[in-house]
Design an enzyme around this catalytic site. Structure first.
Site, PDB file in Angstrom:
ATOM      1  N   LYS A   1       5.963  16.739   6.849  1.00 49.64           N
ATOM      2  CA  LYS A   1       6.642  17.797   6.099  1.00 49.64           C
ATOM      3  C   LYS A   1       7.528  17.239   4.992  1.00 49.64           C
ATOM      4  O   LYS A   1       8.338  16.343   5.228  1.00 49.64           O
ATOM      5  CB  LYS A   1       7.495  18.627   7.074  1.00 49.64           C
ATOM      6  CG  LYS A   1       8.302  19.747   6.439  1.00 49.64           C
ATOM      7  CD  LYS A   1       7.458  20.955   6.092  1.00 49.64           C
ATOM      8  CE  LYS A   1       8.204  21.964   5.239  1.00 49.64           C
ATOM      9  NZ  LYS A   1       8.740  23.093   5.982  1.00 49.64           N
TER      10      LYS A   1
ATOM     11  N   ASP B   1       7.286  30.870  10.133  1.00 50.29           N
ATOM     12  CA  ASP B   1       8.586  30.307   9.726  1.00 50.29           C
ATOM     13  C   ASP B   1       9.706  30.933  10.547  1.00 50.29           C
ATOM     14  O   ASP B   1      10.800  31.172  10.039  1.00 50.29           O
ATOM     15  CB  ASP B   1       8.853  30.467   8.224  1.00 50.29           C
ATOM     16  CG  ASP B   1      10.036  29.617   7.770  1.00 50.29           C
ATOM     17  OD1 ASP B   1      10.397  28.659   8.485  1.00 50.29           O
ATOM     18  OD2 ASP B   1      10.612  29.917   6.706  1.00 50.29           O
TER      19      ASP B   1
ATOM     20  N   HIS C   1       7.844  22.432   1.641  1.00 51.04           N
ATOM     21  CA  HIS C   1       8.789  23.497   1.337  1.00 51.04           C
ATOM     22  C   HIS C   1       8.782  23.589  -0.177  1.00 51.04           C
ATOM     23  O   HIS C   1       9.356  22.733  -0.853  1.00 51.04           O
ATOM     24  CB  HIS C   1      10.190  23.194   1.882  1.00 51.04           C
ATOM     25  CG  HIS C   1      11.138  24.321   1.631  1.00 51.04           C
ATOM     26  ND1 HIS C   1      11.515  25.204   2.608  1.00 51.04           N
ATOM     27  CD2 HIS C   1      11.716  24.759   0.485  1.00 51.04           C
ATOM     28  CE1 HIS C   1      12.311  26.134   2.086  1.00 51.04           C
ATOM     29  NE2 HIS C   1      12.446  25.879   0.790  1.00 51.04           N
TER      30      HIS C   1
ATOM     31  N   HIS D   1       5.203  29.151   3.674  1.00 47.37           N
ATOM     32  CA  HIS D   1       5.944  30.414   3.508  1.00 47.37           C
ATOM     33  C   HIS D   1       6.015  30.873   2.052  1.00 47.37           C
ATOM     34  O   HIS D   1       7.101  31.017   1.489  1.00 47.37           O
ATOM     35  CB  HIS D   1       7.345  30.329   4.127  1.00 47.37           C
ATOM     36  CG  HIS D   1       8.113  29.038   3.887  1.00 47.37           C
ATOM     37  ND1 HIS D   1       8.341  28.534   2.636  1.00 47.37           N
ATOM     38  CD2 HIS D   1       8.680  28.157   4.756  1.00 47.37           C
ATOM     39  CE1 HIS D   1       9.036  27.412   2.743  1.00 47.37           C
ATOM     40  NE2 HIS D   1       9.246  27.157   4.019  1.00 47.37           N
TER      41      HIS D   1
ATOM     42  N   HIS E   1       9.814  26.879  13.847  1.00 42.36           N
ATOM     43  CA  HIS E   1      11.004  26.104  14.222  1.00 42.36           C
ATOM     44  C   HIS E   1      11.387  26.494  15.651  1.00 42.36           C
ATOM     45  O   HIS E   1      11.803  27.643  15.880  1.00 42.36           O
ATOM     46  CB  HIS E   1      12.183  26.425  13.301  1.00 42.36           C
ATOM     47  CG  HIS E   1      11.907  26.157  11.855  1.00 42.36           C
ATOM     48  ND1 HIS E   1      12.263  24.985  11.234  1.00 42.36           N
ATOM     49  CD2 HIS E   1      11.281  26.899  10.905  1.00 42.36           C
ATOM     50  CE1 HIS E   1      11.884  25.022   9.957  1.00 42.36           C
ATOM     51  NE2 HIS E   1      11.283  26.173   9.732  1.00 42.36           N
TER      52      HIS E   1
ATOM     53  N   HIS F   1       3.499  27.415  11.331  1.00 40.69           N
ATOM     54  CA  HIS F   1       4.817  26.989  10.814  1.00 40.69           C
ATOM     55  C   HIS F   1       5.900  27.586  11.717  1.00 40.69           C
ATOM     56  O   HIS F   1       6.212  28.778  11.627  1.00 40.69           O
ATOM     57  CB  HIS F   1       5.015  27.470   9.373  1.00 40.69           C
ATOM     58  CG  HIS F   1       6.315  27.006   8.770  1.00 40.69           C
ATOM     59  ND1 HIS F   1       6.375  26.320   7.584  1.00 40.69           N
ATOM     60  CD2 HIS F   1       7.601  27.118   9.181  1.00 40.69           C
ATOM     61  CE1 HIS F   1       7.631  26.035   7.294  1.00 40.69           C
ATOM     62  NE2 HIS F   1       8.407  26.526   8.253  1.00 40.69           N
TER      63      HIS F   1
HETATM   64  C1  NCD Z   1      14.532  27.142   8.030  1.00 37.75           C
HETATM   65  C2  NCD Z   1      15.451  26.666   9.156  1.00 37.75           C
HETATM   66  O1  NCD Z   1      16.435  27.353   9.447  1.00 37.75           O
HETATM   67  O2  NCD Z   1      15.149  25.635   9.768  1.00 37.75           O
HETATM   68  N1  NCD Z   1      15.184  28.198   7.295  1.00 37.75           N
HETATM   69  C3  NCD Z   1      14.592  29.173   6.564  1.00 37.75           C
HETATM   70  O3  NCD Z   1      15.295  29.971   5.942  1.00 37.75           O
HETATM   71  N2  NCD Z   1      13.280  29.295   6.509  1.00 37.75           N
HETATM   72  C4  NCD Z   1      14.135  26.004   7.156  1.00 37.75           C
HETATM   73  C5  NCD Z   1      12.982  26.322   6.238  1.00 37.75           C
HETATM   74  O4  NCD Z   1      11.847  26.461   6.680  1.00 37.75           O
HETATM   75  O5  NCD Z   1      13.218  26.475   5.029  1.00 37.75           O
HETATM   76 ZN    ZN Z   2      10.418  26.702   7.985  1.00 31.69          ZN
END
Ligand code: NCD
Ligand code: ZN
Length: 341
Positions: A99, A245, A136, A172, A15, A13
């Site tokens: 997702k 995450d 999520h 998460h 970003h 996971h």
């Molecule tokens: C994530 C993001 O900033 O893209 N933020 C977070 O607090 N985890 C989005 C997500 O996974 O909820």
């Molecule tokens: Zn995330």
């Protein structure tokens, strides 16, 4: 010198963001992870195979020379998601999952699903074509500390009943309720656990001053929740595996009157996890959690190369370059006792 060699881990996971941010995010992940599931919550979101493939190409350009890193792409579900697109995603070698963001639940979720009924035909196609659903797991009503637990009852339970053969990752997880739910559920449900939910409670965010770099969604919870997550991650149960995450936002976007949710932890992800496992006397369970169970759940081959950690004290930097901006990494200024060799 004490060392720990693991089969190279994967991050289930992640970003990475886009544009000039990719240089730093891709390099930090590629140092530690062989593969990563790439979240699709860009603006606009990655909703089609073509958008996912174009994003994958932009990511690949930033893999440092000599590093091996394979981005595994995902699609973002909207109310208008199209069954044909989902079927072609299932057949695409670089797309591994889809997702679900409940609309309004987190960063860039405004295009997400407003009612699950709107995507029943898509979920049914995913079940048939064996494309995992990543959720999520928070509703958008109720107290912020209860939203994950409410999601389990109101959304996940009926969803699993309706689509019993759909593989689902509850992303998460942040509560004892979620850890217990996953343990008791069928083998079609698994969960990722982040380093921040394993290391900190809400006190880190709120006591002694408001610390926005510890604000994420799901929000950090209480000590009993954290203990349950540590027990789950170190249990050797293959339903729990690594997903950072890691979700960077620039300092300006975090330190604001309406700061973004998201924590950047990729810089020291493996050392952060190792510290948690070492403190729990469970370093022997780190490899399963980091390198085996996620691959098994996604039905992908396990990696064969290795990664070595050295037991040596070092300090996480106070801040890092993030494109033309800066980001504060998780644990900035803290000393860790494991580092990458
Ligand atoms: C994530 C993001 O900033 O893209 N933020 C977070 O607090 N985890 C989005 C997500 O996974 O909820
Ligand atoms: Zn995330």
């Amino acid at each position: 010198m004490n060392t720990l060699t693991l089969i190279r881990p994967d991050d289930w996971h992640l970003h990475l963001r886009d544009g000039d941010k990719l240089a730093c995010t891709v390099a930090d992940s590629a140092r530690q992870f062989q593969r990563a599931i790439i979240m699709p919550n860009l603006l606009p979101p990655i909703t089609t195979v073509a958008l996912a493939e174009a994003y994958r190409q932009r990511i690949i350009k930033h893999i440092p020379p000599g590093a091996k890193f394979e981005p595994l792409m995902t699609l973002y579900l909207t109310d208008n998601a199209d069954v044909k697109e989902i079927i072609s995603a299932a057949a695409h070698p670089s797309i591994q999952a889809v997702k679900l963001y409940p609309a309004g639940a987190t960063t860039h979720s405004e295009f997400g699903v407003t009612k699950l009924e709107n995507i029943y035909s898509v979920l049914s196609a995913m079940e048939e074509h064996q494309l995992p659903l990543l959720v999520h797991g928070e509703v958008t009503h109720g107290d912020i500390f209860d939203r994950e637990a409410i999601f389990l009852d109101e959304v996940l339970t009926p969803l699993m009943k309706r689509f019993p053969n759909l593989r689902i990752v509850l992303e998460h997880i942040s509560t004892k309720a979620a850890a217990d739910f996953v343990k008791d559920a069928s083998t079609y449900l698994a969960a990722t656990i982040t380093p921040h939910h394993l290391r900190y409670t809400r006190d880190q965010l709120l006591v002694g001053g408001l610390k926005p770099h510890y604000y994420c969604l799901p929000i950090l919870k209480c000590a009993a929740d954290r203990e349950a997550l540590i027990a789950a991650a170190t249990s050797g149960n293959p339903k729990y595996f690594l997903g950072t995450d890691s979700a960077p936002h620039s300092i300006a976007n975090k330190q604001s009157s309406c700061g973004c949710a998201g924590i950047y932890n990729s810089f020291a992800a493996l050392p952060l996890y190792a510290e948690v496992f070492a403190t729990a006397n469970a370093l022997d369970k780190l490899e399963g959690f980091s390198s085996f169970y996620g691959a098994d759940f996604y039905r992908l081959p396990r990696n064969t190369e290795t990664l070595t950690l050295i037991q040596e004290s070092w300090e996480i930097p106070e801040q890092l370059a993030f494109g033309h901006e800066q980001v504060i990494p998780l644990g900035a200024g803290e000393c860790l006792s494991w580092r990458l060799s």
